[in-house]
Design an enzyme around this catalytic site. Structure first.
Site, PDB file in Angstrom:
ATOM      1  N   CYS A  53      79.746  81.290   1.329  1.00  0.00           N
ATOM      2  CA  CYS A  53      78.373  81.761   1.238  1.00  0.00           C
ATOM      3  C   CYS A  53      77.494  80.643   0.675  1.00  0.00           C
ATOM      4  O   CYS A  53      77.855  79.981  -0.297  1.00  0.00           O
ATOM      5  CB  CYS A  53      78.177  82.979   0.357  1.00  0.00           C
ATOM      6  SG  CYS A  53      79.118  84.402   0.899  1.00  0.00           S
ATOM      7  N   ARG A  85      79.388  76.656   4.515  1.00  0.00           N
ATOM      8  CA  ARG A  85      79.960  77.530   3.493  1.00  0.00           C
ATOM      9  C   ARG A  85      80.251  78.942   4.010  1.00  0.00           C
ATOM     10  O   ARG A  85      80.790  79.785   3.298  1.00  0.00           O
ATOM     11  CB  ARG A  85      78.998  77.641   2.309  1.00  0.00           C
ATOM     12  CG  ARG A  85      78.688  76.318   1.666  1.00  0.00           C
ATOM     13  CD  ARG A  85      77.692  76.493   0.541  1.00  0.00           C
ATOM     14  NE  ARG A  85      78.273  77.232  -0.553  1.00  0.00           N
ATOM     15  CZ  ARG A  85      78.961  76.693  -1.545  1.00  0.00           C
ATOM     16  NH1 ARG A  85      79.151  75.401  -1.568  1.00  0.00           N
ATOM     17  NH2 ARG A  85      79.448  77.440  -2.502  1.00  0.00           N
ATOM     18  N   TRP A 137      79.961  84.323   4.171  1.00  0.00           N
ATOM     19  CA  TRP A 137      81.370  84.345   4.562  1.00  0.00           C
ATOM     20  C   TRP A 137      81.901  85.619   3.945  1.00  0.00           C
ATOM     21  O   TRP A 137      81.971  85.752   2.721  1.00  0.00           O
ATOM     22  CB  TRP A 137      82.088  83.119   4.005  1.00  0.00           C
ATOM     23  CG  TRP A 137      83.505  82.995   4.458  1.00  0.00           C
ATOM     24  CD1 TRP A 137      83.943  82.365   5.590  1.00  0.00           C
ATOM     25  CD2 TRP A 137      84.676  83.502   3.801  1.00  0.00           C
ATOM     26  NE1 TRP A 137      85.317  82.462   5.678  1.00  0.00           N
ATOM     27  CE2 TRP A 137      85.795  83.152   4.600  1.00  0.00           C
ATOM     28  CE3 TRP A 137      84.891  84.232   2.641  1.00  0.00           C
ATOM     29  CZ2 TRP A 137      87.096  83.494   4.268  1.00  0.00           C
ATOM     30  CZ3 TRP A 137      86.198  84.579   2.303  1.00  0.00           C
ATOM     31  CH2 TRP A 137      87.282  84.203   3.109  1.00  0.00           C
ATOM     32  N   ASN A 153      76.740  84.724  -4.036  1.00  0.00           N
ATOM     33  CA  ASN A 153      77.934  84.008  -3.599  1.00  0.00           C
ATOM     34  C   ASN A 153      78.998  84.266  -4.661  1.00  0.00           C
ATOM     35  O   ASN A 153      78.802  83.920  -5.819  1.00  0.00           O
ATOM     36  CB  ASN A 153      77.596  82.516  -3.493  1.00  0.00           C
ATOM     37  CG  ASN A 153      78.828  81.617  -3.398  1.00  0.00           C
ATOM     38  OD1 ASN A 153      78.793  80.474  -3.810  1.00  0.00           O
ATOM     39  ND2 ASN A 153      79.899  82.109  -2.856  1.00  0.00           N
ATOM     40  N   GLY A 154      80.096  84.908  -4.259  1.00  0.00           N
ATOM     41  CA  GLY A 154      81.147  85.202  -5.234  1.00  0.00           C
ATOM     42  C   GLY A 154      81.715  86.591  -4.991  1.00  0.00           C
ATOM     43  O   GLY A 154      81.573  87.140  -3.900  1.00  0.00           O
ATOM     44  N   GLU A 206      99.234  67.772   7.980  1.00  0.00           N
ATOM     45  CA  GLU A 206      97.780  67.679   8.132  1.00  0.00           C
ATOM     46  C   GLU A 206      97.380  67.744   9.612  1.00  0.00           C
ATOM     47  O   GLU A 206      96.404  68.406   9.976  1.00  0.00           O
ATOM     48  CB  GLU A 206      97.273  66.383   7.458  1.00  0.00           C
ATOM     49  CG  GLU A 206      95.785  66.116   7.560  1.00  0.00           C
ATOM     50  CD  GLU A 206      94.883  67.210   6.997  1.00  0.00           C
ATOM     51  OE1 GLU A 206      95.378  68.139   6.352  1.00  0.00           O
ATOM     52  OE2 GLU A 206      93.676  67.131   7.249  1.00  0.00           O
ATOM     53  N   LYS A 215      95.011  70.658  11.223  1.00  0.00           N
ATOM     54  CA  LYS A 215      93.784  70.382  11.988  1.00  0.00           C
ATOM     55  C   LYS A 215      93.786  71.153  13.298  1.00  0.00           C
ATOM     56  O   LYS A 215      92.787  71.738  13.693  1.00  0.00           O
ATOM     57  CB  LYS A 215      93.621  68.881  12.306  1.00  0.00           C
ATOM     58  CG  LYS A 215      93.287  67.957  11.167  1.00  0.00           C
ATOM     59  CD  LYS A 215      91.898  68.124  10.615  1.00  0.00           C
ATOM     60  CE  LYS A 215      91.798  69.143   9.549  1.00  0.00           C
ATOM     61  NZ  LYS A 215      92.016  68.931   8.186  1.00  0.00           N
ATOM     62  N   GLU A 251      93.286  74.923  12.680  1.00  0.00           N
ATOM     63  CA  GLU A 251      91.951  75.267  12.194  1.00  0.00           C
ATOM     64  C   GLU A 251      90.923  75.338  13.315  1.00  0.00           C
ATOM     65  O   GLU A 251      90.077  76.227  13.320  1.00  0.00           O
ATOM     66  CB  GLU A 251      91.465  74.193  11.191  1.00  0.00           C
ATOM     67  CG  GLU A 251      92.078  74.297   9.832  1.00  0.00           C
ATOM     68  CD  GLU A 251      91.578  73.199   8.891  1.00  0.00           C
ATOM     69  OE1 GLU A 251      91.197  73.511   7.772  1.00  0.00           O
ATOM     70  OE2 GLU A 251      91.566  72.007   9.297  1.00  0.00           O
ATOM     71  N   HIS A 311     117.149  72.918  11.219  1.00  0.00           N
ATOM     72  CA  HIS A 311     117.474  74.111  10.434  1.00  0.00           C
ATOM     73  C   HIS A 311     116.585  75.292  10.827  1.00  0.00           C
ATOM     74  O   HIS A 311     116.373  76.187  10.022  1.00  0.00           O
ATOM     75  CB  HIS A 311     117.343  73.812   8.937  1.00  0.00           C
ATOM     76  CG  HIS A 311     118.280  72.735   8.486  1.00  0.00           C
ATOM     77  ND1 HIS A 311     119.647  72.915   8.443  1.00  0.00           N
ATOM     78  CD2 HIS A 311     118.059  71.458   8.108  1.00  0.00           C
ATOM     79  CE1 HIS A 311     120.232  71.796   8.021  1.00  0.00           C
ATOM     80  NE2 HIS A 311     119.272  70.887   7.822  1.00  0.00           N
ATOM     81  N   LYS A 369      84.070  76.064   4.428  1.00  0.00           N
ATOM     82  CA  LYS A 369      84.448  74.768   3.874  1.00  0.00           C
ATOM     83  C   LYS A 369      84.682  74.812   2.372  1.00  0.00           C
ATOM     84  O   LYS A 369      85.510  74.096   1.843  1.00  0.00           O
ATOM     85  CB  LYS A 369      83.361  73.750   4.208  1.00  0.00           C
ATOM     86  CG  LYS A 369      83.816  72.365   3.883  1.00  0.00           C
ATOM     87  CD  LYS A 369      83.128  71.343   4.712  1.00  0.00           C
ATOM     88  CE  LYS A 369      83.728  69.998   4.463  1.00  0.00           C
ATOM     89  NZ  LYS A 369      85.099  69.908   4.978  1.00  0.00           N
TER      90      LYS A 369
END
Ligand code: G6P
Length: 614
Positions: free
Chosen positions: A2, A27, A75, A101-102, A487, A491, A494, A510, A609
């Site tokens: 947010c 955000r 968000w 925001n929170g 990583e 990517k 995402e 395994h 983000k």
């Protein structure tokens, strides 16, 4: 998560708010809204599901006049992403509007209390409970807005950055912070408010970062006043922020992510500037000089981080352990804070965070601090909460990262970790001079080598077309290349929504090897390092099961290139610096696959983000 923006001054608030929301869209972007008090003292709230551009269409025929307003891009935490749950939220009588925001954790019990008093709710958010509570306190005791906010917040458990408008007082915004960021910009006869400085910098470079428990009383034609919940005035420093506005634009690239991938050579130069002394082949981090005793006497390092930053932490572990011979543990911040970790006063905790605001990482820092550990922050966003909560640290200086999938921040974090390991190793005498000088020299070559990798962009774009069919993908690497595999897989997940697993290449047998068939792309990171021969065997195991191998190898590779289906050659570098080179083509691969699949690269679904909720 947010983004919030506010403005009060002489200008029209709406264009400033919208532009600010666009800067903060990283955000969260599932709904957006504005509240503006017009000259007739009407408090208009407009909000809609979707992105900020949807909000712009929605308000095209509406009255958005007024010189005071607040705005929000969401968000979702409580309540699905829909127009009713979008912010701002009105109070019962529509006298107040609030953005948040929170998370208000005790919202359910507060809501029950208010419902028992006849309050009704339009949304299923925790935020609407707060604005109703403020109005209830304000009207039942005939209080001013500031006092009502202070009393309401005393009843709240949770995290918040809020801004509130009262149409009975069109000359004031009340804003408060606890665990979610909030910055006030001070202009000439005007004030700005935002979750970070990016919406503010083009109007003023004077900012005040609010601390937890502080409330900003922002009044037209008055000086900024900061108080706490008990109404005690808090002294506040006005800081000067410098930010190149060009960094906030796409600069001709189709997406921020691609721009940020291409910025990496310059970012790494910026990150090293002033820290590597070319003549003396020396590495100087001011934090290591200032806190030499705490760092060098550490019995153990613990690195806490989330997401991409956690992958950088794994590389940091290798670097610090191999160069400094100090044991390092790497923890997900979200797990660390809840398993009652053993932390001693002679531990050093390193917190890595691009945003400097990740709630779990911040909470891990506070926990470690309370147990007496020395805390070192590695962050990007200047003035954000984690650098302010740590004892010392090093900024990565890669400039604002806007694409939700992190790219340049990762390579910046690895660069700082390499410099940290080198400078501590030198101070500790755990590295011989020859090795030290070689690594430092090679580090200085990394930006040029990254430029070489970027020349593969077209080649990788072509390669990406072949892999858009994939539903699953495995990424394999060993040693320093294992976190790179993690990583690369992250990517891809995402931004293209293809399921991808990063795995240590030898562990594949395994379990994941059961997934390999002729449909399965297997991305292998196989530079010519100490583990090359081992990885070669792993590649053969994949090929024996008809997997399709895309290998990233060192220039001149003779063996893996013979058996892989596709090979991309990368400039050679030292083992410990491989991640700085090998991660870049994986970022490009994920980017191009997502573009081919028509996905929203910069704003992937469900992600944000800056994760300021736990
Ligand atoms: C989110 C972002 C990731 C990031 C992670 C940690 O999940 O989408 O890109 O790696 O948060 O963020 P931080 O700002 O603490 O590095």
């Amino acid at each position: 998560m947010c983004g919030i923006v506010g403005y009060i001054g002489q200008r029209d608030a709406y264009p400033i708010l919208i532009k600010g929301l666009k800067r903060l869209e990283y955000r969260g972007y599932d709904s957006a809204g504005v509240a503006i008090i017009n000259r007739g003292r009407e408090l208009n709230v407009y909000k809609t599901k979707g992105k900020v551009s949807d909000l712009e269409h929605f308000v095209e025929d509406k009255d958005v006049s007024g010189t005071i307003g607040i705005a929000h891009t969401r968000w979702a935490t409580h309540g699905e992403p829909c127009t009713e749950n979008a912010h701002p939220h009105y109070s019962q009588t529509k006298r107040l509007a609030l953005i948040h925001n929170g998370i208000i954790e005790n919202y359910a019990s507060l809501k029950n209390k208010l419902q028992a008093k006849g309050y009704t709710f339009q949304s299923s958010t925790d935020t609407e409970v707060l604005v109703q509570l403020i109005e209830f306190i304000q009207t039942s005791h005939e209080l001013n807005l500031l006092t009502a906010v202070q009393l309401a917040l005393q009843e709240v458990i949770g995290a918040y950055a809020i801004a509130v408008l009262d149409k009975e007082n069109p000359n004031q915004i009340i804003a408060a912070r606890k665990s979610s960021p909030l910055v006030v910009g001070i202009g000439e006869g005007e004030f700005f408010l935002a979750s970070d400085a990016t919406p503010i910098v083009e109007y003023t470079d004077k900012v005040v970062y609010l601390d937890d428990g502080e409330i900003a009383v922002i009044r037209r034609d008055e000086k900024l006043k900061v108080v706490n919940l008990d109404n005690v005035e808090c002294p506040h420093d006005v800081k000067t922020v410098t930010m190149n506005l060009g960094q906030l634009e796409k600069g001709g690239y189709p997406h921020f992510m691609l721009k940020e991938i291409f910025e990496q050579p310059d970012c790494i130069r910026d990150c090293m500037r002033g820290r590597i002394n070319v003549e003396a082949d020396n590495v100087v981090l001011s934090a290591v000089i200032d806190y030499k005793k705490q760092l060098l006497s550490a019995k153990r390092f613990i690195i806490v981080a989330c997401g991409t930053s956690w992958h950088a932490a794994l590389i940091g572990k290798h670097l610090i352990e191999s160069l400094c011979r100090i044991p390092v543990e790497v923890e997900y911040a979200s797990e660390f804070r809840y398993h009652n970790p053993v932390i001693d006063a002679d531990d050093v905790v390193i917190a890595i965070s691009q945003s400097g605001e990740t709630a779990d990482t911040l909470a891990a820092v506070e926990l470690a601090k309370s147990r007496g550990a020395f805390i070192y922050g590695i962050c990007n966003a200047i003035g954000s909460s984690i650098p302010r909560a740590t004892h010392t640290g090093s900024y990565i200086h890669v400039g604002p990262e806007i694409g939700v999938a992190s790219t340049k921040a990762f390579t910046g974090q690895v660069t700082v970790l390499a410099m940290l390991a080198l400078s501590m190793a030198k101070e500790k005498n755990s590295i011989d001079n020859h090795t030290f000088v070689n690594i430092v020299k090679e580090l200085q070559q990394i930006p040029e080598k990254m430029e070489e990798v970027l020349k593969e962009n077209e080649h990788i774009a072509q390669l990406a077309k072949i892999f858009t069919y994939a539903k699953n993908c495995i990424y394999l690497g060993r040693g320093y290349s294992y976190p790179v595999a993690l990583e690369g897989a992250l990517k891809l997940k995402e931004i293209s929504y293809i399921h991808a697993e990063g795995y240590p290449a030898a562990e594949m047998k395994h379990g994941p090897i059961a997934l390999v068939d002729e449909e399965m792309p297997v991305v292998v990171i196989a530079p010519h390092d100490d583990l090359y021969e081992k990885v070669l065997s792993n590649v053969q195991e994949v090929k024996a099961r008809k997997g399709r191998v895309i290998a990233f190898v060192s220039k001149g590779d003779q063996m893996i290139s013979q058996i892989a289906d596709t090979c991309i050659e990368l400039p050679d570098t030292m083992d410990c610096l491989t991640p700085l080179i090998a991660t870049v083509p994986l970022q490009m691969l994920a980017y191009h696959i997502a573009v081919c699949k028509g996905k929203n690269v910069d704003q992937p679904r469900n992600l944000a983000k800056s994760v300021t909720v736990e």
